[in-house]
Design an enzyme around this catalytic site. Structure first.
Site, PDB file in Angstrom:
ATOM      1  CB  CYS A   2      31.129  38.111  32.914  1.00  0.00           C
ATOM      2  SG  CYS A   2      32.284  37.726  31.615  1.00  0.00           S
ATOM      3  CG  ASN A 112      32.600  37.147  36.441  1.00  0.00           C
ATOM      4  OD1 ASN A 112      33.516  37.492  35.691  1.00  0.00           O
ATOM      5  ND2 ASN A 112      32.343  37.768  37.577  1.00  0.00           N
ATOM      6  N   GLY A 113      34.819  34.893  34.942  1.00  0.00           N
ATOM      7  CA  GLY A 113      36.159  34.507  35.395  1.00  0.00           C
ATOM      8  C   GLY A 113      36.955  33.946  34.231  1.00  0.00           C
ATOM      9  CE  LYS A 499      37.890  58.733  37.410  1.00  0.00           C
ATOM     10  NZ  LYS A 499      38.466  57.949  38.425  1.00  0.00           N
ATOM     11  CG  HIS A 518      64.605  64.065  33.522  1.00  0.00           C
ATOM     12  ND1 HIS A 518      65.984  64.198  33.566  1.00  0.00           N
ATOM     13  CD2 HIS A 518      64.131  64.747  34.593  1.00  0.00           C
ATOM     14  CE1 HIS A 518      66.320  64.906  34.631  1.00  0.00           C
ATOM     15  NE2 HIS A 518      65.215  65.256  35.255  1.00  0.00           N
TER      16      HIS A 518
HETATM   17  O1  M6R Z   1      37.313  47.858  42.852  1.00  0.00           O
HETATM   18  P1  M6R Z   1      38.714  48.394  42.918  1.00  0.00           P
HETATM   19  O2  M6R Z   1      38.809  49.655  43.722  1.00  0.00           O
HETATM   20  O3  M6R Z   1      39.706  47.375  43.377  1.00  0.00           O
HETATM   21  O4  M6R Z   1      39.079  48.766  41.423  1.00  0.00           O
HETATM   22  C1  M6R Z   1      40.377  49.194  41.098  1.00  0.00           C
HETATM   23  C2  M6R Z   1      40.391  49.866  39.756  1.00  0.00           C
HETATM   24  O5  M6R Z   1      39.939  48.980  38.759  1.00  0.00           O
HETATM   25  C3  M6R Z   1      39.502  51.117  39.744  1.00  0.00           C
HETATM   26  O6  M6R Z   1      39.907  52.022  40.722  1.00  0.00           O
HETATM   27  C4  M6R Z   1      39.561  51.818  38.362  1.00  0.00           C
HETATM   28  O7  M6R Z   1      40.837  52.288  38.102  1.00  0.00           O
HETATM   29  C5  M6R Z   1      38.535  52.932  38.360  1.00  0.00           C
HETATM   30  N1  M6R Z   1      37.255  52.416  37.998  1.00  0.00           N
HETATM   31  C6  M6R Z   1      38.883  54.046  37.448  1.00  0.00           C
HETATM   32  O8  M6R Z   1      37.977  55.084  37.559  1.00  0.00           O
END
Ligand code: M6R
Length: 622
Positions: A2, A112-113, A499, A518
């Site tokens: 959010c 938010n939360g 990605k 495997h």
């Molecule tokens: O803000 P953060 O680096 O802690 O976020 C971790 C993941 O949510 C983030 O790396 C996510 O996997 C990427 N947006 C993917 O592209």
């Protein structure tokens, strides 16, 4: 997750709130809403499901909502489906239909939360005569504030602190009270919220881009604090209701950094910003030809005392950890465990003060990574945060902080923050190796020279995108894509696969190449695309053999390798070359074509590249 915005000042609030919400769209959402107060009536509430333009259309771009004080919200559904009635803002009184229209309530709020004990609180409020119109935990918390406000006839700050003592979970809250025109009250625990002030106006937001156009002077409200926000002024209180003083921070980001700058998507712009993100991060850590960790507070003695490194993160940041593991182990000869933060926090891993737990996070707000950091500190480990967002919760709570200098990253799919994290971790590995005496002075100088050339090599890769664009259009209808590699190439495959799948919605998996036999190889059919990452000379032939096994079963092959390995062209259908570098640091280069491949595949499929479905940029709930 959010997004929250708030405004109080001389100007009409709604257009400013809509503009702020638009800057937070990257966070992911499924509905949105505004509450704006005009004079004595608490608020007019307008909500809409789907994209923000529906809300903008409903309000004539905000012009139809009169009033100079308001709150806005983009909702990423947790409790209750993404409907208009569940959209925020929520109010303390009753509401019919969609929940839009003039409201006569005493309190309105956005959140938010997640409120974990919302069911128990709802029961209590039902017993006290409250009725509920939505399925959300937010309506419960707004009504609980209202309950304390009326029961004890106390002011908003005290009603909010009483509520904070009763709720469990995470929240950033922005609330308006009927009896307090021109004021917004905010509270926070484990969810991000900043407050900006200008001469005659104040702003609230979940993230900096939403207010950058209006002010650069911000406060990072602390956990378990309350803010009372009026035009151009803000006061902070602790849980006892006592006033506390917070320091203001000046944001140094260029406002243009949060705009697309002529690129079709933020993701493409951010891919192209990688040479700068990597160079800036590198330059902040290398001074006079030496790596200097002084700003992190990590000393040589601390590094020498370490017996174990644990890297904890989520998603792409975890992939950075996977890559760094190989580099630290080989160069510094220290054992490294790489853990998913969501698992680490619930495991009983023995930690000691000779363990360094490194939490990697772009946002510095990821709920699981934050929880893992707290667990590590409780168990006596030293902690280092590798974080991009200055002043974020993880940065503030860790013993040591290393800031990556990628600038604001808007696209949900991370690119430049990943690359900045990677170079930071490589520099850390080289420094650890040098301090621990596991590399010679010559090897240290060689490593630094190689790392300093990475930005220019990334730039060269970006000059040659057309072949990848063509290949992406060819594979755009694939059902499955497998990425395989060994060692560091496996870590690169993990990020390439993420990605691809997160923005193209094509099913994709990354496998350590030796694991295929495997089980997974049974999934290979005619024309299944298998992408082999082949940058490690020691493991190159083994991965090529695994690719051949896939080819014998009908697979279509792409190879990603370094310039000079031309033998691969004879074996695979499509080859991508990257410039040569020291093999320890190759992930910084190899990831770039894979980012471009994911990007162009998503574009070929006509998808929303920057805001993929169901995803949020910053995952602030568990
Ligand atoms: O803000 P953060 O680096 O802690 O976020 C971790 C993941 O949510 C983030 O790396 C996510 O996997 C990427 N947006 C993917 O592209």
């Amino acid at each position: 997750m959010c997004g929250i915005v708030g405004y109080t000042g001389k100007d009409q609030a709604a257009p400013i709130l809509l503009d702020g919400l638009q800057k937070l769209e990257y966070r992911g959402y499924d509905s949105a809403g505004l509450a704006v107060r005009d004079g004595k009536a608490l608020a007019e509430v307008v909500k809409a499901t789907g994209k923000l333009y529906h809300l903008a259309d409903k309000t004539d771009q905000g012009r139809a909502l009169k009033g100079n004080c308001g709150i806005g919200h983009t909702r990423w559904a947790t409790h209750g489906d993404p409907s208009t009635v569940n959209a925020h803002p929520h109010v303390s009184g009753n509401c019919t239909g969609s929940g839009s229209g003039k409201v006569e309530s005493d309190v309105a709020g956005v959140h938010n939360g997640i409120i974990e004990n919302f069911a128990e609180l709802k029961e209590k409020l039902l017993r006290h005569g409250y009725a509920f119109y939505s399925d959300t935990d937010t309506e419960v918390v707004v009504k609980l504030v209202d309950y304390y406000y009326k029961k004890y006839k106390i002011g908003p700050v005290d009603a909010i602190t009483r509520t904070m003592v009763r709720v469990r979970g995470s929240y950033a809250l922005a609330l308006m009270f009927k009896d307090y025109p021109d004021e917004i009250f905010a509270a926070r625990k484990d969810s991000p919220l900043i407050i900006g002030t200008a001469e005659d106006a104040s702003f609230l937001a979940s993230d900096v881009p939403a207010i950058l156009k209006y002010t650069r002077s911000v406060y990072y409200i602390d956990n378990l604090q309350v803010a009372r926000v009026s035009p151009g002024q803000v006061k902070f209180y602790d849980l006892n209701g006592d006033e506390v003083t917070l320091n203001q921070t000046e944001i140094t980001w260029d406002a243009a950094a949060a705009e697309k700058g002529g690129f079709e998507h933020f993701m493409l712009k951010e891919i192209h910003e990688q040479p700068a993100a990597v160079r800036d991060t590198l330059n902040s850590l290398v001074k006079n030809g030496k790596i200097d960790l002084a700003e992190t507070g990590l000393t040589d003695d601390m590094i020498r005392s370490l017996t174990q490194i644990d890297i904890v993160a989520c998603g792409s940041a975890w992939h950075v950890g996977m890559a760094a593991q190989y580099v630290i182990e080989e160069l510094a000869q220290l054992p490294v465990r790489v853990e998913l933060a969501s698992e680490f926090r619930y495991r009983n891993l023995p930690l000691s003060e000779s363990t360094l737990v490194i939490v990697i996070s772009q946002s510095g707000e990821t709920a699981d990574s934050l929880a893992a950091l707290r667990v590590a500190r409780e168990r006596g480990a030293k902690t280092l945060a590798v974080v991009n967002v200055i002043g974020s919760t993880i940065a503030r709570e860790a013993d040591h902080v290393l800031y990556t200098l990628a600038g604001p990253e808007i696209a949900v799919a991370t690119t430049k923050a990943y690359s900045a994290q990677l170079i930071a971790m490589d520099l850390l590995a080289v420094q650890m190796a040098f301090v621990r005496g596991t590399v010679s002075a010559d090897a240290y100088a060689h490593d630094l020279e190689e790392l300093s050339l990475i930005p220019e090599k990334i730039r060269r890769i970006l000059e040659d995108k057309e072949r990848l664009q063509w290949f992406a259009s060819k594979i755009a209808n694939a059902h499955d894509i497998f990425f395989i590699g060994r060692g560091l190439d496996y870590a690169i495959s993990l990020e390439g696969s993420l990605k691809m799948k997160e923005i193209s919605y094509i099913h994709s998996e990354a496998y350590a190449a030796g694991e295929l036999k495997h089980g997974t190889i049974s999934l290979i059919e005619n024309n299944t695309l298998v992408i082999g990452v082949l940058t490690q000379s020691r493991l190159y032939e083994k991965t090529v053999s695994n690719m051949m096994e896939c080819k014998s079963r009908g697979a279509y092959l792409m190879g990603l390798t370094t310039n000079g390995n031309f033998s691969v062209e004879d074996s695979v259908n499509f080859t991508v070359y990257i410039p040569k570098t020291d093999e320890h640091f190759v992930a910084s280069l190899a990831v770039v074509p894979l980012q471009l491949l994911g990007y162009y595949t998503s574009v070929s499929r006509g998808l929303d590249v920057d805001k993929p479905r169901n995803l949020a940029k910053s995952v602030t709930v568990e």
